[in-house]
Design a protein around this motif. Structure first.
Motif, PDB file in Angstrom:
ATOM      1  N   LEU A 131      -0.159   5.928 -17.385  1.00 47.07           N
ATOM      2  CA  LEU A 131       1.344   6.235 -16.684  1.00 47.07           C
ATOM      3  C   LEU A 131       1.185   6.413 -14.907  1.00 47.07           C
ATOM      4  O   LEU A 131       1.740   5.269 -13.834  1.00 47.07           O
ATOM      5  CB  LEU A 131       1.889   7.927 -17.198  1.00 47.07           C
ATOM      6  N   LEU A 132      -0.126   7.062 -14.899  1.00 47.73           N
ATOM      7  CA  LEU A 132      -0.274   6.837 -12.629  1.00 47.73           C
ATOM      8  C   LEU A 132      -0.283   5.336 -12.811  1.00 47.73           C
ATOM      9  O   LEU A 132      -0.546   4.288 -12.118  1.00 47.73           O
ATOM     10  CB  LEU A 132      -1.251   7.711 -12.439  1.00 47.73           C
ATOM     11  N   LEU A 135       2.423   2.923 -13.464  1.00 50.44           N
ATOM     12  CA  LEU A 135       2.723   2.554 -11.990  1.00 50.44           C
ATOM     13  C   LEU A 135       3.008   2.126 -10.852  1.00 50.44           C
ATOM     14  O   LEU A 135       2.966   1.508  -9.704  1.00 50.44           O
ATOM     15  CB  LEU A 135       3.111   4.695 -11.520  1.00 50.44           C
ATOM     16  N   LEU A 138       3.102  -1.722 -11.384  1.00 52.66           N
ATOM     17  CA  LEU A 138       4.844  -1.489 -10.783  1.00 52.66           C
ATOM     18  C   LEU A 138       5.220  -1.531  -9.209  1.00 52.66           C
ATOM     19  O   LEU A 138       5.767  -2.644  -8.642  1.00 52.66           O
ATOM     20  CB  LEU A 138       5.275  -0.661 -11.411  1.00 52.66           C
ATOM     21  N   VAL A 139       4.839  -1.033  -8.733  1.00 50.80           N
ATOM     22  CA  VAL A 139       4.470  -0.404  -6.776  1.00 50.80           C
ATOM     23  C   VAL A 139       3.958  -2.103  -6.583  1.00 50.80           C
ATOM     24  O   VAL A 139       4.543  -2.253  -5.007  1.00 50.80           O
ATOM     25  CB  VAL A 139       4.276   0.564  -6.555  1.00 50.80           C
ATOM     26  N   GLY A 285      -4.615   0.517  -9.920  1.00 51.48           N
ATOM     27  CA  GLY A 285      -3.748   0.680 -11.292  1.00 51.48           C
ATOM     28  C   GLY A 285      -4.218   0.471 -12.824  1.00 51.48           C
ATOM     29  O   GLY A 285      -4.971   1.398 -13.916  1.00 51.48           O
ATOM     30  N   THR A 289      -5.989   3.270 -15.364  1.00 52.79           N
ATOM     31  CA  THR A 289      -5.752   3.303 -16.733  1.00 52.79           C
ATOM     32  C   THR A 289      -6.874   2.305 -17.456  1.00 52.79           C
ATOM     33  O   THR A 289      -7.469   3.784 -18.726  1.00 52.79           O
ATOM     34  CB  THR A 289      -4.764   2.220 -16.718  1.00 52.79           C
TER      35      THR A 289
END
Length: 298
Positions: A131-132, A135, A138-139, A285, A289
């Motif tokens: 999830l991190l 995120l 997406l940032v 990210g 992941t």
């Protein structure tokens, strides 16, 4: 599959198949650059031309013996066609309507999505690391779009960025679903390239005006057909069917680094430190992941 052994891992193993996937990754690092070299060629015309090259090349290499293996169920053809045609129609449109480096980085969210989708389809719950990582990706994507709209007076190419984001979803979904067709020979990709070329031609004739490519544009089209939209798909098809999807997701993030570097070296993009920030966020990210995915798959 009987093939010579590599010193690292036999090609018939999962590790060997994953290494074959790296070939596709490095070829795709050239995709954005070669696409920019075809500036002025309409998207569907480029799609039809490059995949026609890939189709002819596959026939020359595989011959009638390889083409004989194209007799597969319709849903196998439909899945491969939807994934390959959908991705490239969106990708070429994105790079024709949005800055190449930014659109390319957004499209390269697909390795991250492969990890997330493979986790969901396998019935496993998403971990905090995943999830991190999502995120951060997406940032990074949001920063790319913000940078483009704030530094120029030209309106933000919303449709171009949306197409790039759709690319990521189409290709990640196709890569995960393709795992179910592990018994289908990768030679079918040659036939799929032919279908994509025909579909691209029909769309070109319906929606675009034909542009006669210059010599350097033809060179880029041929290079696309032989590499990023040719050999790369055979390698990726084999890797997604027999390799480690999570590891492929991690290794695939080498591509945007090389892709952006190539664009900067040839002057197709500015070497702005600001561009490195979203690139690092997206890649970080992916690393976060996929590190969890690699631990659970070992």
């Amino acid at each position: 599959m009987t093939t010579p052994s590599l010193s690292i891992a036999p090609l018939g193993t999962s590790a060997g198949a994953t290494l074959i996937g790296v070939i596709a990754v490095f070829l795709w690092a050239c995709l954005a650059l070669l696409t920019t070299l075809t500036a002025g060629i309409p998207s569907f015309q480029l799609l039809a031309s490059s995949f026609a090259v890939a189709f002819v090349a596959s026939l020359c290499v595989l011959g009638l013996r390889g083409a004989a293996k194209w007799r597969q169920p319709w849903y196998v053809w439909a899945t491969s066609f939807a994934g390959i045609f959908g991705y490239h129609a969106l990708y070429f449109f994105a790079l024709k309507t949005a800055p190449a480096a930014e659109a390319s980085l957004i499209a390269y969210l697909w390795p991250l999505l492969i990890v997330l989708l493979s986790s969901v389809t396998s019935g496993e719950s998403l971990h905090k690391r995943q999830l991190l990582g999502a995120l951060l990706g997406l940032v990074g994507t949001a920063l790319i779009m913000y940078r483009s709209s704030s530094e120029t007076r030209v309106p933000m190419p919303v449709f171009g960025y949306a197409a790039a984001f759709a690319c990521a979803w189409v290709w990640s979904s196709y890569s995960v679903v393709n795992r179910r067709f592990s018994k289908v020979p990768s030679s079918i990709i040659g036939g799929v390239c032919g279908l994509v070329a025909v579909a691209g031609l029909l769309c070109h004739l319906l929606f675009e005006n034909t542009v006669h490519p210059a010599a350097e544009q033809w060179a880029a089209i041929v290079a696309l057909g032989l590499g990023p939209v040719g050999l790369a798909f055979f390698a990726w098809d084999h890797a997604t069917k027999h390799g480690n999807l999570a590891m492929l997701g991690a290794l695939s993030y080498l591509a945007p680094l090389f892709s952006t570097a190539l664009l900067i070296v040839v002057g197709q993009s500015d070497a702005s430190p600001i561009l490195l920030v979203p690139a690092v966020l997206i890649i970080l990210g992916a690393v976060i992941t996929t590190s969890r995915a690699r631990k659970t798959s070992d």
